[in-house]
Motif scaffolding. Structure first.
Motif, PDB file in Angstrom:
ATOM      1  N   MET A 245       0.858  -1.165   0.000  1.00 33.06           N
ATOM      2  CA  MET A 245       0.000   0.000   0.000  1.00 33.06           C
ATOM      3  C   MET A 245       0.912   1.238   0.000  1.00 33.06           C
ATOM      4  N   ASP A 246       0.723   2.094  -0.966  1.00 30.89           N
ATOM      5  CA  ASP A 246       1.578   3.282  -1.029  1.00 30.89           C
ATOM      6  C   ASP A 246       0.973   4.421  -0.201  1.00 30.89           C
ATOM      7  N   ARG A 247       1.681   5.497  -0.102  1.00 31.04           N
ATOM      8  CA  ARG A 247       1.317   6.608   0.778  1.00 31.04           C
ATOM      9  C   ARG A 247      -0.058   7.193   0.438  1.00 31.04           C
ATOM     10  N   SER A 248      -0.350   7.365  -0.841  1.00 31.44           N
ATOM     11  CA  SER A 248      -1.640   7.961  -1.226  1.00 31.44           C
ATOM     12  C   SER A 248      -2.812   7.054  -0.838  1.00 31.44           C
ATOM     13  N   GLN A 249      -2.628   5.749  -0.955  1.00 32.29           N
ATOM     14  CA  GLN A 249      -3.675   4.815  -0.543  1.00 32.29           C
ATOM     15  C   GLN A 249      -3.884   4.880   0.966  1.00 32.29           C
ATOM     16  N   LYS A 250      -2.801   4.977   1.703  1.00 32.76           N
ATOM     17  CA  LYS A 250      -2.903   5.086   3.158  1.00 32.76           C
ATOM     18  C   LYS A 250      -3.624   6.367   3.557  1.00 32.76           C
ATOM     19  N   GLU A 251      -3.293   7.469   2.888  1.00 29.80           N
ATOM     20  CA  GLU A 251      -3.951   8.739   3.184  1.00 29.80           C
ATOM     21  C   GLU A 251      -5.446   8.662   2.892  1.00 29.80           C
ATOM     22  N   ALA A 252      -5.794   8.011   1.793  1.00 34.50           N
ATOM     23  CA  ALA A 252      -7.208   7.854   1.441  1.00 34.50           C
ATOM     24  C   ALA A 252      -7.925   6.986   2.473  1.00 34.50           C
ATOM     25  N   LEU A 253      -7.273   5.911   2.937  1.00 33.42           N
ATOM     26  CA  LEU A 253      -7.859   5.036   3.947  1.00 33.42           C
ATOM     27  C   LEU A 253      -8.060   5.770   5.261  1.00 33.42           C
ATOM     28  N   VAL A 254      -7.081   6.561   5.675  1.00 37.72           N
ATOM     29  CA  VAL A 254      -7.192   7.332   6.920  1.00 37.72           C
ATOM     30  C   VAL A 254      -8.325   8.343   6.811  1.00 37.72           C
ATOM     31  N   ALA A 255      -8.444   9.008   5.687  1.00 39.37           N
ATOM     32  CA  ALA A 255      -9.517   9.993   5.493  1.00 39.37           C
ATOM     33  C   ALA A 255     -10.886   9.310   5.519  1.00 39.37           C
ATOM     34  N   GLU A 256     -10.996   8.149   4.887  1.00 40.74           N
ATOM     35  CA  GLU A 256     -12.267   7.410   4.878  1.00 40.74           C
ATOM     36  C   GLU A 256     -12.641   6.970   6.299  1.00 40.74           C
ATOM     37  N   MET A 257     -11.663   6.418   7.015  1.00 36.73           N
ATOM     38  CA  MET A 257     -11.938   5.958   8.379  1.00 36.73           C
ATOM     39  C   MET A 257     -12.264   7.127   9.305  1.00 36.73           C
ATOM     40  N   ASN A 258     -11.626   8.273   9.117  1.00 32.75           N
ATOM     41  CA  ASN A 258     -11.918   9.451   9.919  1.00 32.75           C
ATOM     42  C   ASN A 258     -13.367   9.873   9.714  1.00 32.75           C
ATOM     43  N   GLY A 259     -13.839   9.835   8.473  1.00 33.33           N
ATOM     44  CA  GLY A 259     -15.236  10.153   8.191  1.00 33.33           C
ATOM     45  C   GLY A 259     -16.195   9.170   8.847  1.00 33.33           C
ATOM     46  N   LEU A 260     -15.832   7.880   8.822  1.00 31.03           N
ATOM     47  CA  LEU A 260     -16.677   6.863   9.467  1.00 31.03           C
ATOM     48  C   LEU A 260     -16.767   7.103  10.966  1.00 31.03           C
TER      49      LEU A 260
END
Length: 169
Positions: free
Chosen positions: A1-16
């Motif tokens: 998982m590259d950095r951009s995918q991790k950032e997207a995952l963190v943003a999605e989880m933060n919204g949840l």
């Protein structure tokens, strides 16, 4: 998982986490894939979710939410259950923990209020939002049916008296 995918995952989880009304943290060490799939299925049926992710990413996602205090519980193999209904996720998690001793509830939070395992257990014992709505509707309907019964009773008694008099006379 590259950095951009991790950032997207963190943003999605933060919204949840911002939308969730309750979050429960549990250790799942030793569970098989089939057992985890069964848990996720039960969670979906109850309107909740169970997510397993890297603890570091979950800590980043918890920052800026009401559940930031849960960061210290994210050690080892843990999963996060969350739901909009404050009772759904704790209820499924506690039922699953009773049936499977490898699944251990560490704690949770409801809004800014942090819960220990006993707090999660007491929250799970409450009736769900749908059950409370059903009880409320029943309480609202009960007086109306009682009033209708009371109003019909005198008319029925009068009809029985008139019928008895007609039979006598």
């Amino acid at each position: 998982m590259d950095r951009s995918q991790k950032e997207a995952l963190v943003a999605e989880m933060n919204g949840l986490f911002n939308e969730a009304n309750v979050v429960v943290v549990a250790q799942y060490s030793g569970l098989s894939v089939a057992e985890m799939t069964a848990l996720r299925s039960k969670m979906r049926d109850a309107g909740a979710n169970f997510k397993v992710t890297k603890n570091r990413l979950a800590r980043l996602a918890l920052e800026g939410t009401d559940y930031g205090s849960l960061s210290d519980k994210l050690k080892g193999p843990v999963g996060i259950a969350y739901s909009d209904d404050p009772v759904a996720a704790p209820k499924v998690v506690m039922e699953y923990a009773k049936a499977n001793d490898k699944f251990v509830v560490i704690g949770g939070a409801m809004g800014a209020t942090e819960l220990d395992p006993e707090g999660v257990k007491s929250l799970a014992s409450l009736p769900s939002l749908d059950e409370l709505r059903g009880k409320l509707v029943g309480l609202v309907q009960a007086p109306a049916t009682k009033i209708a019964g009371v109003l019909q009773a005198p008319a029925g008694q009068l009809a029985r008296v008139l019928s008895a008099k007609a039979e006598q006379g």
